[in-house]
Design a protein around this motif. Structure first.
Motif, PDB file in Angstrom:
ATOM      1  N   UNK A 133     -41.582 -12.367  29.453  1.00 12.10           N
ATOM      2  CA  UNK A 133     -41.140 -11.312  28.553  1.00 12.10           C
ATOM      3  C   UNK A 133     -41.960 -10.054  28.723  1.00 12.10           C
ATOM      4  N   UNK A 134     -42.021  -9.265  27.647  1.00 11.78           N
ATOM      5  CA  UNK A 134     -42.745  -8.003  27.629  1.00 11.78           C
ATOM      6  C   UNK A 134     -43.748  -8.012  26.488  1.00 11.78           C
ATOM      7  N   UNK A 135     -44.900  -7.363  26.704  1.00  7.94           N
ATOM      8  CA  UNK A 135     -45.965  -7.302  25.697  1.00  7.94           C
ATOM      9  C   UNK A 135     -46.303  -5.835  25.395  1.00  7.94           C
ATOM     10  N   UNK A 136     -46.326  -5.507  24.100  1.00 10.34           N
ATOM     11  CA  UNK A 136     -46.699  -4.174  23.629  1.00 10.34           C
ATOM     12  C   UNK A 136     -48.031  -4.264  22.914  1.00 10.34           C
ATOM     13  N   UNK A 137     -48.984  -3.382  23.261  1.00  8.30           N
ATOM     14  CA  UNK A 137     -50.307  -3.351  22.643  1.00  8.30           C
ATOM     15  C   UNK A 137     -50.467  -2.055  21.848  1.00  8.30           C
ATOM     16  N   UNK A 138     -51.188  -2.171  20.723  1.00  7.28           N
ATOM     17  CA  UNK A 138     -51.552  -0.985  19.948  1.00  7.28           C
ATOM     18  C   UNK A 138     -53.017  -1.122  19.545  1.00  7.28           C
ATOM     19  N   UNK A 139     -53.836  -0.140  19.939  1.00 12.00           N
ATOM     20  CA  UNK A 139     -55.265  -0.153  19.629  1.00 12.00           C
ATOM     21  C   UNK A 139     -55.533   0.702  18.395  1.00 12.00           C
ATOM     22  N   UNK A 140     -56.156   0.083  17.384  1.00 14.22           N
ATOM     23  CA  UNK A 140     -56.591   0.817  16.195  1.00 14.22           C
ATOM     24  C   UNK A 140     -57.894   1.565  16.491  1.00 14.22           C
ATOM     25  N   UNK A 141     -58.765   0.936  17.255  1.00 10.17           N
ATOM     26  CA  UNK A 141     -60.037   1.513  17.710  1.00 10.17           C
ATOM     27  C   UNK A 141     -60.174   1.135  19.181  1.00 10.17           C
ATOM     28  N   UNK A 142     -61.314   1.451  19.778  1.00  2.00           N
ATOM     29  CA  UNK A 142     -61.544   1.041  21.169  1.00  2.00           C
ATOM     30  C   UNK A 142     -61.616  -0.475  21.306  1.00  2.00           C
ATOM     31  N   UNK A 143     -61.899  -1.169  20.199  1.00  3.41           N
ATOM     32  CA  UNK A 143     -62.100  -2.613  20.262  1.00  3.41           C
ATOM     33  C   UNK A 143     -61.000  -3.417  19.578  1.00  3.41           C
ATOM     34  N   UNK A 144     -60.467  -2.964  18.458  1.00  5.10           N
ATOM     35  CA  UNK A 144     -59.522  -3.754  17.662  1.00  5.10           C
ATOM     36  C   UNK A 144     -58.086  -3.381  18.020  1.00  5.10           C
ATOM     37  N   UNK A 145     -57.271  -4.409  18.309  1.00  4.34           N
ATOM     38  CA  UNK A 145     -55.888  -4.162  18.706  1.00  4.34           C
ATOM     39  C   UNK A 145     -54.953  -5.230  18.155  1.00  4.34           C
ATOM     40  N   UNK A 146     -53.675  -4.898  18.160  1.00  3.33           N
ATOM     41  CA  UNK A 146     -52.615  -5.864  17.871  1.00  3.33           C
ATOM     42  C   UNK A 146     -51.675  -5.868  19.073  1.00  3.33           C
ATOM     43  N   UNK A 147     -50.996  -6.982  19.245  1.00  5.07           N
ATOM     44  CA  UNK A 147     -50.039  -7.102  20.341  1.00  5.07           C
ATOM     45  C   UNK A 147     -48.821  -7.868  19.850  1.00  5.07           C
ATOM     46  N   UNK A 148     -47.665  -7.440  20.269  1.00  5.40           N
ATOM     47  CA  UNK A 148     -46.422  -8.158  20.018  1.00  5.40           C
ATOM     48  C   UNK A 148     -45.711  -8.394  21.325  1.00  5.40           C
ATOM     49  N   UNK A 149     -45.056  -9.545  21.450  1.00  8.45           N
ATOM     50  CA  UNK A 149     -44.311  -9.847  22.676  1.00  8.45           C
ATOM     51  C   UNK A 149     -42.899 -10.297  22.320  1.00  8.45           C
ATOM     52  N   UNK A 150     -42.004 -10.136  23.271  1.00  3.85           N
ATOM     53  CA  UNK A 150     -40.636 -10.631  23.116  1.00  3.85           C
ATOM     54  C   UNK A 150     -40.101 -10.991  24.484  1.00  3.85           C
ATOM     55  N   UNK A 151     -39.396 -12.133  24.562  1.00  8.05           N
ATOM     56  CA  UNK A 151     -38.808 -12.556  25.825  1.00  8.05           C
ATOM     57  C   UNK A 151     -38.028 -13.844  25.672  1.00  8.05           C
ATOM     58  N   UNK A 152     -37.975 -14.604  26.727  1.00  3.88           N
ATOM     59  CA  UNK A 152     -37.244 -15.864  26.750  1.00  3.88           C
ATOM     60  C   UNK A 152     -38.138 -17.011  27.151  1.00  3.88           C
ATOM     61  N   UNK A 153     -37.697 -18.228  26.841  1.00  3.90           N
ATOM     62  CA  UNK A 153     -38.475 -19.430  27.166  1.00  3.90           C
ATOM     63  C   UNK A 153     -37.534 -20.568  27.524  1.00  3.90           C
ATOM     64  N   UNK A 154     -38.076 -21.516  28.269  1.00  2.00           N
ATOM     65  CA  UNK A 154     -37.427 -22.808  28.474  1.00  2.00           C
ATOM     66  C   UNK A 154     -38.432 -23.870  28.042  1.00  2.00           C
ATOM     67  N   UNK A 155     -37.933 -25.040  27.701  1.00  2.00           N
ATOM     68  CA  UNK A 155     -38.819 -26.097  27.209  1.00  2.00           C
ATOM     69  C   UNK A 155     -38.381 -27.445  27.750  1.00  2.00           C
TER      70      UNK A 155
END
Length: 185
Positions: free
Chosen positions: A94-116
């Motif tokens: 899938x794809x991953x989006x990152x957002x940095x609040x500071x140089x050190x602290x961040x959040x990330x969200x991903x979206x895509x597909x999977x098989x199991x």
């Protein structure tokens, strides 16, 4: 798909990515590698299913190609959650989006597909310990809260989810929670 074939496919994909990666980190083809451990089907979101054994997570994130700049420059990624006790394992992309609040602290969200390699029909398998996920192809998303130590090493608290969005008859979903270490080149 039998577990051995699923694991062989995941290992083959990992080996292919390793062989086709550039020889030096300055080429920036692979942007980051991650490993972690997850609470499989975590009790934090309902009753735990299948097994109490953890999942081992491995993930590779790639440099965002120029043609994805219109979407906020997400990084393409591939990964796998391999259960250590015979429960459902998944492979995802899938794809991953990152957002940095500071140089050190961040959040990330991903979206895509999977098989199991879990059940897709019946009453949770012959031992009733396996979940019936309804279909093989699923959606996969995750969210992480992370701390970047030095521009290369990071530690993340991650929630990882797979479900079919009710496109199949059964849709129990699989939600893992865990920690991961990332190394950015």
């Amino acid at each position: 798909m039998p577990k051995s074939k699923f694991l062989a496919a995941a290992l083959a994909a990992t080996a292919f990515m390793g062989v086709s990666a550039p020889a030096s980190a300055t080429d920036n083809w692979i942007d980051e590698l991650r490993v972690g451990v997850y609470d499989h089907a975590s009790d934090a979101f309902g009753s735990s299913h299948e097994t109490n054994n953890p999942d081992i997570n491995a993930e590779a994130l790639f440099a965002s190609p120029d043609w994805l700049s219109w979407a906020g420059a997400p990084r393409p990624m591939i990964g796998a959650n391999l259960n250590t006790g015979g429960g459902t394992s998944i492979a995802y992309a899938g794809l991953a989006w990152d957002y940095y609040f500071t140089d050190a602290i961040f959040v990330e969200g991903t979206f895509g597909g999977a098989i199991h390699n879990g059940e897709t029909s019946g009453n949770n398998g012959p031992d009733r310990d396996r979940m019936n996920y309804g279909c093989r192809a699923m959606f996969h998303e995750s969210a992480s809260l992370g701390y970047n130590f030095d521009g290369h090493s990071s530690l993340m608290l991650t929630i990882d989810h797979m479900s079919n969005a009710s496109l199949c008859d059964e849709n129990p979903g699989l939600t893992d929670i865990g920690v991961r270490y990332g190394f950015k080149f």
